[in-house]
Scaffold this active site. Sequence first.
Site, PDB file in Angstrom:
ATOM      1  CG  ASP A  30      15.965  73.610  19.563  1.00 55.00           C
ATOM      2  OD1 ASP A  30      15.470  72.516  19.242  1.00 55.00           O
ATOM      3  OD2 ASP A  30      15.267  74.611  19.861  1.00 55.00           O
ATOM      4  CB  VAL A  96       9.571  70.304  13.276  1.00 58.19           C
ATOM      5  CG1 VAL A  96      10.011  70.502  11.827  1.00 58.19           C
ATOM      6  CG2 VAL A  96       9.559  71.650  14.010  1.00 58.19           C
ATOM      7  CG  HIS A 100      13.738  66.949  14.714  1.00 56.59           C
ATOM      8  ND1 HIS A 100      12.518  66.869  14.091  1.00 56.59           N
ATOM      9  CD2 HIS A 100      13.502  67.311  15.990  1.00 56.59           C
ATOM     10  CE1 HIS A 100      11.569  67.192  14.954  1.00 56.59           C
ATOM     11  NE2 HIS A 100      12.135  67.453  16.123  1.00 56.59           N
TER      12      HIS A 100
END
Length: 114
Positions: A30, A96, A100
């Site tokens: 990240d 986003v 994920h």
Amino acid sequence: MSETLFERIASGQIAASVVYEDEVVVAFRDINPQAPVHVLIVPRDPIPRIAAAVEEDREVLGHLLLKAAQVARTCGLDEGGYRLVINNGRNGGETVPHLHCHILGGRPMSWPPG
Ligand code: 5GP
């Protein structure tokens, strides 16, 4: 249809520190880590979020979770433990829109999350 940010990372158009990849998923660090180890693992073929997953995504989702555990192991998190997080939608903190799973470890985590 325009590509998501994580598709562009998965294809190498945007640089990231990749820690694992295969034909189905990519795991990378990240950019704004919230723990000493903070890795995101994503399917190459985007699913917007877990709420949008369908029966046909079963195999990919299973693979994603198994590989998340493998990545955690290779990052040295097995002994101390770690947290897997999937944020979904506005209240979930999703920013986003490409599914994920966060792999967070290297420090104690509190509960409940803020
Ligand atoms: P979300 O809030 O959607 O669950 O998580 C999105 C994550 O993507 C955030 O933790 C954020 O720091 C990370 N992120 C956003 N842009 C980039 C980027 O360009 N590269 C990397 N490696 N991570 C990113």
